[in-house]
Design an enzyme around this catalytic site. Structure first.
Site, PDB file in Angstrom:
ATOM      1  N   PRO A 287      -2.537 -11.846  10.315  1.00 39.27           N
ATOM      2  CA  PRO A 287      -3.094 -11.543  11.914  1.00 39.27           C
ATOM      3  C   PRO A 287      -2.947 -10.011  12.121  1.00 39.27           C
ATOM      4  O   PRO A 287      -2.219  -9.469  11.388  1.00 39.27           O
ATOM      5  CB  PRO A 287      -1.614 -12.354  12.444  1.00 39.27           C
ATOM      6  CG  PRO A 287      -0.294 -12.186  11.579  1.00 39.27           C
ATOM      7  CD  PRO A 287      -1.398 -12.286  10.039  1.00 39.27           C
ATOM      8  N   ASP A 288      -3.671  -9.898  13.204  1.00 41.79           N
ATOM      9  CA  ASP A 288      -3.974  -8.397  13.788  1.00 41.79           C
ATOM     10  C   ASP A 288      -2.950  -8.155  14.638  1.00 41.79           C
ATOM     11  O   ASP A 288      -2.819  -8.522  15.900  1.00 41.79           O
ATOM     12  CB  ASP A 288      -5.152  -8.210  14.137  1.00 41.79           C
ATOM     13  CG  ASP A 288      -5.264  -6.614  14.463  1.00 41.79           C
ATOM     14  OD1 ASP A 288      -4.468  -6.005  15.046  1.00 41.79           O
ATOM     15  OD2 ASP A 288      -6.306  -6.204  13.778  1.00 41.79           O
ATOM     16  N   ILE A 289      -1.656  -7.557  14.389  1.00 46.02           N
ATOM     17  CA  ILE A 289      -0.382  -7.472  15.286  1.00 46.02           C
ATOM     18  C   ILE A 289      -0.954  -6.573  16.626  1.00 46.02           C
ATOM     19  O   ILE A 289      -0.646  -7.059  17.646  1.00 46.02           O
ATOM     20  CB  ILE A 289       0.739  -6.725  14.401  1.00 46.02           C
ATOM     21  CG1 ILE A 289       1.056  -7.559  13.290  1.00 46.02           C
ATOM     22  CG2 ILE A 289       1.807  -6.436  15.601  1.00 46.02           C
ATOM     23  CD1 ILE A 289       1.994  -6.791  12.143  1.00 46.02           C
TER      24      ILE A 289
ATOM     25  N   ASN B 196       0.643  -1.018   0.051  1.00 53.13           N
ATOM     26  CA  ASN B 196      -0.034   0.075  -0.099  1.00 53.13           C
ATOM     27  C   ASN B 196       0.940   1.182   0.063  1.00 53.13           C
ATOM     28  O   ASN B 196       2.078   1.150   0.062  1.00 53.13           O
ATOM     29  CB  ASN B 196      -0.952  -0.053   1.075  1.00 53.13           C
ATOM     30  CG  ASN B 196      -0.281  -0.117   2.563  1.00 53.13           C
ATOM     31  OD1 ASN B 196       0.592   0.752   2.896  1.00 53.13           O
ATOM     32  ND2 ASN B 196      -0.435  -1.270   3.242  1.00 53.13           N
TER      33      ASN B 196
ATOM     34  N   PHE C 218      -3.047   3.263  15.108  1.00 53.05           N
ATOM     35  CA  PHE C 218      -3.346   4.325  14.295  1.00 53.05           C
ATOM     36  C   PHE C 218      -4.468   3.787  13.514  1.00 53.05           C
ATOM     37  O   PHE C 218      -4.599   2.483  12.979  1.00 53.05           O
ATOM     38  CB  PHE C 218      -2.011   4.624  13.248  1.00 53.05           C
ATOM     39  CG  PHE C 218      -1.284   5.569  14.153  1.00 53.05           C
ATOM     40  CD1 PHE C 218      -0.587   5.391  15.254  1.00 53.05           C
ATOM     41  CD2 PHE C 218      -1.390   6.990  13.432  1.00 53.05           C
ATOM     42  CE1 PHE C 218       0.165   6.637  15.669  1.00 53.05           C
ATOM     43  CE2 PHE C 218      -0.576   8.100  14.011  1.00 53.05           C
ATOM     44  CZ  PHE C 218       0.257   7.765  14.954  1.00 53.05           C
TER      45      PHE C 218
ATOM     46  N   LYS D 159       8.324 -16.892 -10.804  1.00 48.54           N
ATOM     47  CA  LYS D 159       7.287 -15.926 -11.449  1.00 48.54           C
ATOM     48  C   LYS D 159       6.176 -16.653 -12.124  1.00 48.54           C
ATOM     49  O   LYS D 159       6.216 -17.484 -12.830  1.00 48.54           O
ATOM     50  CB  LYS D 159       8.047 -15.144 -12.487  1.00 48.54           C
ATOM     51  CG  LYS D 159       7.066 -14.314 -12.807  1.00 48.54           C
ATOM     52  CD  LYS D 159       8.091 -13.243 -13.702  1.00 48.54           C
ATOM     53  CE  LYS D 159       6.998 -12.198 -14.600  1.00 48.54           C
ATOM     54  NZ  LYS D 159       7.694 -11.524 -15.646  1.00 48.54           N
TER      55      LYS D 159
ATOM     56  N   ASP E 164      -4.329  -6.248   4.993  1.00 48.81           N
ATOM     57  CA  ASP E 164      -5.133  -7.050   5.678  1.00 48.81           C
ATOM     58  C   ASP E 164      -5.206  -8.473   5.192  1.00 48.81           C
ATOM     59  O   ASP E 164      -5.551  -9.413   5.867  1.00 48.81           O
ATOM     60  CB  ASP E 164      -6.663  -6.492   5.452  1.00 48.81           C
ATOM     61  CG  ASP E 164      -6.664  -5.035   6.266  1.00 48.81           C
ATOM     62  OD1 ASP E 164      -6.064  -5.021   7.498  1.00 48.81           O
ATOM     63  OD2 ASP E 164      -7.153  -4.199   5.717  1.00 48.81           O
TER      64      ASP E 164
ATOM     65  N   LYS F 208     -12.743   1.039  16.065  1.00 45.94           N
ATOM     66  CA  LYS F 208     -11.662   0.350  16.121  1.00 45.94           C
ATOM     67  C   LYS F 208     -10.876   0.224  17.529  1.00 45.94           C
ATOM     68  O   LYS F 208     -10.167  -0.774  17.770  1.00 45.94           O
ATOM     69  CB  LYS F 208     -10.434   1.109  15.139  1.00 45.94           C
ATOM     70  CG  LYS F 208      -9.565   0.086  14.189  1.00 45.94           C
ATOM     71  CD  LYS F 208      -9.359   0.881  13.027  1.00 45.94           C
ATOM     72  CE  LYS F 208      -9.924   0.374  11.849  1.00 45.94           C
ATOM     73  NZ  LYS F 208      -9.270   1.055  10.402  1.00 45.94           N
TER      74      LYS F 208
ATOM     75  N   LYS G 278     -10.411  -3.458  18.985  1.00 47.99           N
ATOM     76  CA  LYS G 278      -8.863  -3.964  19.272  1.00 47.99           C
ATOM     77  C   LYS G 278      -8.693  -3.945  20.682  1.00 47.99           C
ATOM     78  O   LYS G 278      -7.467  -4.297  20.984  1.00 47.99           O
ATOM     79  CB  LYS G 278      -7.784  -3.085  18.225  1.00 47.99           C
ATOM     80  CG  LYS G 278      -8.242  -2.678  16.965  1.00 47.99           C
ATOM     81  CD  LYS G 278      -6.885  -2.992  16.110  1.00 47.99           C
ATOM     82  CE  LYS G 278      -7.401  -2.968  14.593  1.00 47.99           C
ATOM     83  NZ  LYS G 278      -6.325  -3.320  13.746  1.00 47.99           N
TER      84      LYS G 278
HETATM   85  N1  CTP Z   1      -2.884  -3.341  12.646  1.00 48.24           N
HETATM   86  C1  CTP Z   1      -2.133  -4.355  12.788  1.00 48.24           C
HETATM   87  N2  CTP Z   1      -1.851  -5.677  12.185  1.00 48.24           N
HETATM   88  C2  CTP Z   1      -3.094  -5.683  11.184  1.00 48.24           C
HETATM   89  C3  CTP Z   1      -3.953  -4.513  10.986  1.00 48.24           C
HETATM   90  C4  CTP Z   1      -3.900  -3.243  11.459  1.00 48.24           C
HETATM   91  O1  CTP Z   1      -1.369  -4.434  13.790  1.00 48.24           O
HETATM   92  N3  CTP Z   1      -3.040  -6.799  10.516  1.00 48.24           N
HETATM   93  C5  CTP Z   1      -2.866  -1.927  13.302  1.00 48.24           C
HETATM   94  C6  CTP Z   1      -2.344  -0.838  12.729  1.00 48.24           C
HETATM   95  O2  CTP Z   1      -0.959  -0.536  12.767  1.00 48.24           O
HETATM   96  C7  CTP Z   1      -3.208   0.289  13.322  1.00 48.24           C
HETATM   97  C8  CTP Z   1      -4.683  -0.497  13.571  1.00 48.24           C
HETATM   98  O3  CTP Z   1      -4.237  -1.816  13.652  1.00 48.24           O
HETATM   99  O4  CTP Z   1      -2.574   0.786  14.177  1.00 48.24           O
HETATM  100  C9  CTP Z   1      -5.546   0.130  12.903  1.00 48.24           C
HETATM  101  O5  CTP Z   1      -5.061  -0.276  11.444  1.00 48.24           O
HETATM  102  P1  CTP Z   1      -6.205   0.006  10.192  1.00 48.24           P
HETATM  103  O6  CTP Z   1      -5.276  -0.549   8.722  1.00 48.24           O
HETATM  104  O7  CTP Z   1      -6.568   1.227  10.332  1.00 48.24           O
HETATM  105  O8  CTP Z   1      -7.543  -0.979  10.530  1.00 48.24           O
HETATM  106  P2  CTP Z   1      -7.849  -2.353  10.190  1.00 48.24           P
HETATM  107  O9  CTP Z   1      -7.628  -3.268  11.440  1.00 48.24           O
HETATM  108  O10 CTP Z   1      -6.816  -2.866   9.086  1.00 48.24           O
HETATM  109  O11 CTP Z   1      -9.306  -2.397   9.601  1.00 48.24           O
HETATM  110  P3  CTP Z   1      -9.701  -1.841   8.465  1.00 48.24           P
HETATM  111  O12 CTP Z   1      -9.092  -2.368   7.334  1.00 48.24           O
HETATM  112  O13 CTP Z   1     -11.073  -2.712   8.466  1.00 48.24           O
HETATM  113  O14 CTP Z   1     -10.111  -0.468   8.587  1.00 48.24           O
END
Ligand code: CTP
Length: 422
Positions: A321-323, A224, A341, A303, A293, A355, A359
């Site tokens: 995974p959501d860190i 991104n 953030f 390739k 995500d 959020k 979280k």
């Molecule tokens: N984050 C994380 N791990 C992920 C996704 C997000 O640690 N897999 C953390 C980001 O670093 C940030 C916060 O979660 O601090 C919110 O990230 P954001 O991209 O705004 O939200 P998402 O959890 O991805 O939700 P959405 O895509 O539905 O907006």
């Protein structure tokens, strides 16, 4: 109802209101001092230049006068001061004396408390409690390595001086090694850092920054627009404020802030693997990374080639995974104070609030993705259990480092409630 506001400094100039004495002793690095002076003035400082006789052999006072907009002082016998006490008058208003370059001979003079010329006299006569002495050594590597220089530098530090550098690299003499003066920008950054309030002294901060890169095959992937600038600015601001900082960075092309330990990763899974073992050893965790995500369920070893059918390959995706949420779920004894953030494209406040709940973190900082990615400035919403506050106030924008310093102050205010604190 308009959100409450959080202050950011009035002036984006980090040295606004500061008065510095910039001293030059003799060395080829004097050519860098002109650039340093320009940067200090640009950062808002007023600067009085003082040069030794040897420094005048390397660069003309006229150059330094033009850049500082003040006459340069070179002699303790200068009759311009009405009381003829330049060594006293010039230091009483100063917030610091910066000697750049500080030659081996000059450091020896400082170590011995000698006062044979105006600059060394000023260093001795300065009110040491409120006027720090910052020395930027500059010399040949053998001179820097000599036991006498090491002894002198250590003595100067023991007497309260702060060493800025030296750096490592090519030297004017053609040799390579320790001893060259730091570059002007680096020196200016360190001088700015020296003046930051030490609100995170003794604290530890773990930060994720930048995008992640999820490989499809060896040459392609999903990522991104995150530049990492906000996370790097926070790492710098936290280090300036005295914290031990670890920065886990996705693929970005940014220099590591001074004093920060950096771990480079590519994918979300790698970022999690780097963060999880480190989190319990830090008191604060700030997740600024724009973590992808989803990732391809499998990454091809070679390739992926077009098959001639005109059909695009379908790529199965799985959720990453959501860190942040993972760290926020650690047992209380291992869990740092977590700050997320939220990057949104619309309805920032509502999404960011949701959020924060989802979280399970005490604080979320909201920003509009398209209005921040890659830019040097930003506008933030700080959301915690007390409500939502704008930073900077009134719909304004501020540069990311200014915002980062203001956020660090906000984080520091919460420290008494942090793990391990009363
Ligand atoms: N984050 C994380 N791990 C992920 C996704 C997000 O640690 N897999 C953390 C980001 O670093 C940030 C916060 O979660 O601090 C919110 O990230 P954001 O991209 O705004 O939200 P998402 O959890 O991805 O939700 P959405 O895509 O539905 O907006």
């Amino acid at each position: 109802m308009a959100p409450e506001t959080l202050p950011v400094p009035d002036s984006p100039l980090p040295l606004a209101g500061r008065h510095l004495v910039l001293g030059l002793s003799g060395g080829i690095a004097c050519y860098k001092s002109a650039e340093l002076l320009r940067l200090l003035v640009k950062a808002g400082a007023t600067v009085q230049v003082v040069m030794t006789e040897a420094a005048e052999r390397f660069i003309g006072p006229v150059t330094m006068q033009a850049l500082s907009n003040r006459p340069v002082f070179t002699s303790q016998w200068d009759a311009r001061q009405p009381n003829n006490m330049a060594h006293i008058d010039l230091t009483r208003e100063a917030d610091a004396i910066v000697v750049a370059p500080a030659s081996a001979d000059f450091i020896a003079q400082i170590a011995q408390g000698r006062a044979g010329d105006l600059l060394s006299l000023m260093c001795l006569a300065r009110p040491a409690q409120r006027c720090p002495l910052l020395l930027a050594p500059a010399m040949n590597r053998e001179m820097w390595a000599h036991p006498a220089t090491r002894r002198n530098a250590a003595q100067a530090v023991a007497d309260g001086a702060v060493l800025l550098g030296p750096g490592v690299g090519d030297q004017a003499c053609g040799e390579t090694g320790d001893g060259r003066m730091l570059e002007a920008e680096d020196l200016c950054n360190r001088i700015v850092a020296h003046f930051q309030p030490q609100v995170l002294a003794g604290r530890s901060v773990l930060i994720t920054a930048g995008p992640t890169f999820e490989a499809i095959d060896p040459v392609r992937g999903i990522t991104n627009h995150s530049s990492g600038k906000m996370g790097f600015a926070l790492a710098r601001a936290a280090a300036e404020a005295g914290a031990r900082v670890t920065l886990v960075a996705g693929p970005v092309s940014l220099a590591t802030p001074d004093g920060v330990t950096r771990i480079d990763v590519q994918s979300a899974e790698q970022m999690l693997a780097a963060v999880l073992p480190l989190a319990p050893g830090h008191q604060v965790f700030v997740a600024t990374a724009a973590v992808a995500d989803w990732r391809p369920a499998t990454s091809a070893g070679q390739k992926i080639k077009k098959d001639g059918s005109g059909n695009a390959p379908s790529i199965a995706m799985v959720e990453n995974p959501d860190i942040l949420a993972t760290v926020a779920r650690l047992p209380a004894a291992q869990r740092p104070y977590c700050i997320g953030f939220a990057a949104e494209s619309h309805e920032l406040e509502r999404h960011a609030r949701e959020k924060r709940e989802r979280k399970g973190v005490p604080m979320i900082v909201g920003n509009l993705g398209p209005a921040t990615f890659g830019r040097d400035d930003n506008a933030l919403l700080v959301i915690d259990e007390h409500g939502t506050r704008e930073m900077p106030p009134h719909g304004g924008r501020a540069d990311k480092l200014t915002l980062a310093r203001a956020l660090v102050a906000e984080i520091a205010r919460r420290l008494p409630t942090l793990r391990g604190q009363a």
